[in-house]
Design an enzyme around this catalytic site. Structure first.
Site, PDB file in Angstrom:
ATOM      1  CG  HIS A 141      39.549  43.145  36.488  1.00 57.12           C
ATOM      2  ND1 HIS A 141      39.742  44.426  36.730  1.00 57.12           N
ATOM      3  CD2 HIS A 141      40.239  43.137  35.389  1.00 57.12           C
ATOM      4  CE1 HIS A 141      40.217  45.341  35.635  1.00 57.12           C
ATOM      5  NE2 HIS A 141      40.958  44.206  34.851  1.00 57.12           N
ATOM      6  CG  ASP A 218      33.704  41.710  35.158  1.00 54.76           C
ATOM      7  OD1 ASP A 218      33.266  41.350  33.648  1.00 54.76           O
ATOM      8  OD2 ASP A 218      34.362  42.119  35.952  1.00 54.76           O
ATOM      9  CD  GLN A 221      38.868  38.825  29.928  1.00 54.09           C
ATOM     10  OE1 GLN A 221      39.020  38.288  29.445  1.00 54.09           O
ATOM     11  NE2 GLN A 221      39.684  39.559  30.401  1.00 54.09           N
ATOM     12  CE  LYS A 244      38.818  43.632  29.336  1.00 54.56           C
ATOM     13  NZ  LYS A 244      39.619  43.223  29.426  1.00 54.56           N
ATOM     14  CB  CYS A 382      43.740  44.330  37.292  1.00 56.86           C
ATOM     15  SG  CYS A 382      43.636  45.854  36.490  1.00 56.86           S
TER      16      CYS A 382
END
Ligand code: PLP
Length: 424
Positions: A141, A218, A221, A244, A382
């Site tokens: 991302h 990261d 997600q 999220k 993104c």
């Protein structure tokens, strides 16, 4: 049709809405998740009964707010398996957490030449400088790419990229050649926000640590979709966003191993991150407050703790199994519809499926799907380097959360057929 294993829609008031006269099928969870009633009520109740700025008052409301904020930190710690509350830094989100880390790793003057008192606490060895390398992957991302581009530009470091296979997975074959003794940091997403591919993070961490490099994962997600244990991943840093994972906007987490955070300067300074200040100098607070200058978003931290308790009541393993079943069903149904390309295939997926309809612009398809009450996202997500990898300008992304069911997927398939018949 198969049975869904979880039945949670009634916990989320917004999912009872109609869009263009049809029930909402919300499949844009990778962008943001909806909020369960328990989180909405928790925030409302907080403002009704407790709100006061934290860490700065002796009065009861301030103490209660401060306790809830620190309780939230402990809830996050336990949720991701960190060993110590000092390792949980609250940020505004994933992007904010990565920017904070990038500044702390490379943009700060350290080494005792500034007129302040605390620089000798930090290790200048921890700073990334000229000739050092940062390795990102071709599927990041922008939030896990641009801060590293900037850091490299400012400090004369070199940005390297771990390329992708045609199917969108990481090219792992010669990984031990790509992570060199010059590599200082590997920054990798746990799960792609486009293809839903789950990366072999443990393997990357092993290779990186063999070469003395740090690893940032990261987890934007991942955390709402699968059990995450930072101790067993053994990564040095792990970041994610509250919005999220069913919490409010404006809260996120930078997890860092205590030993790693200890050697980094604060990157941002101001109220709340010091124990004493003179006109010429300061004494900085210990972890984690040293990284939390200014008034943090404590109401959102309270909402994050409530969202985590909600996830824990359901169980992360059950959520993972439910979403796995749905993910497989979604891919099957799309293939059955035909006349489309699905991007990315790997042994392990989570959350998102990315696809394009033959000869149809994703934006046009998304508009038709919205008329059918189906919310998907269209565009580059993104992740423009990944779009380039697949040689596309953009795509449609349908992304799952724990409240989705097979009915949502059937509605997706129906909406895709409608878009094909109207635009094809
Ligand atoms: N990283 C990944 C993998 C994401 O999917 C996102 C958001 O979609 C981000 C980072 C940025 O998150 P935020 O906008 O909450 O900072």
């Amino acid at each position: 049709m198969m049975n869904a294993t979880l039945d949670l829609k009634s916990d989320f008031p917004i999912l009872a809405r109609e869009i263009h006269g049809r029930p909402l099928a919300y499949l844009d969870n990778a962008a943001t998740t909806q909020k369960p009633l328990c989180v909405i009520e928790r925030v409302s109740n907080f403002y009704r009964t407790r709100n006061s700025n934290i860490h700065r008052g002796v009065h009861s409301l301030s103490e209660e707010s401060s306790t809830l904020y620190e309780d939230a930190r402990e809830t996050v710690r336990a949720f991701i398996g960190a060993g110590d509350m000092r390792e949980i830094v609250f940020t505004a989100g994933t992007t904010d957490a990565i920017n904070l880390l990038a500044r702390a790793l490379g943009d700060c003057t350290t080494g005792g030449d500034a007129p302040f008192g605390d620089e000798t606490r930090y290790s200048s060895d921890a700073q990334i400088g000229e000739g050092d390398e940062i390795l990102v992957t071709g599927m990041e991302h922008h939030s896990n790419l641009l801060p590293w581009q900037d850091l490299c530009r400012r400090r004369g470091a070199v940005l390297r990229v771990l390329p992708l296979e045609r199917n969108g997975t990481l090219h792992m074959e010669d990984i031990s050649r790509r992570i060199t003794s010059r590599t200082r940091l590997v920054a990798v997403t746990h799960v792609s926000n486009v293809t839903g591919i789950v990366n072999p993070v443990e393997e990357l961490v092993r290779h990186a640590h063999d070469r003395g490099a740090l690893v940032l994962v990261d987890g934007a997600q991942a955390v709402a979709h699968m059990p995450v244990d930072v101790a067993s991943l053994d990564c040095d840093f792990y970041v994610f966003s509250g919005h999220k994972m069913f919490a409010e906007n404006g809260i996120g987490v930078l997890y860092g191993k205590a030993a790693r955070l200890e050697e980094l300067p604060p990157a941002r300074v101001g109220g709340g991150m010091v124990t004493s200040v003179t006109l010429e100098s300061r004494r900085e607070a210990d972890l984690p407050l040293r990284f939390e200058a200014g008034t943090p978003n404590y109401p959102a931290a309270v909402s994050l703790a409530e969202a985590i308790r909600y996830l824990q009541r359901i169980g992360m393993q059950r959520i993972r199994e439910h979403e796995n079943t749905l993910h497989e069903y979604m891919r099957e149904q799309l293939v059955k519809v035909g006349g489309l390309t699905v991007y990315g295939s790997a042994p392990e997926h989570s959350g998102s499926v990315a696809f394009n309809l033959d000869g149809i612009q994703p934006y046009d398809a998304g508009m038709i799907m919205d008329r059918m009450g189906v919310a998907v996202r269209t565009g580059t997500h993104c992740a423009e380097p990944l779009m380039r990898h697949f040689d596309i300008n953009g795509c449609i992304r349908a992304s799952l959360a724990l409240y989705n069911d097979t009915d949502d997927i059937d509605r997706l398939a129906e909406a895709v057929r409608k878009a094909q018949s109207m635009l094809g």
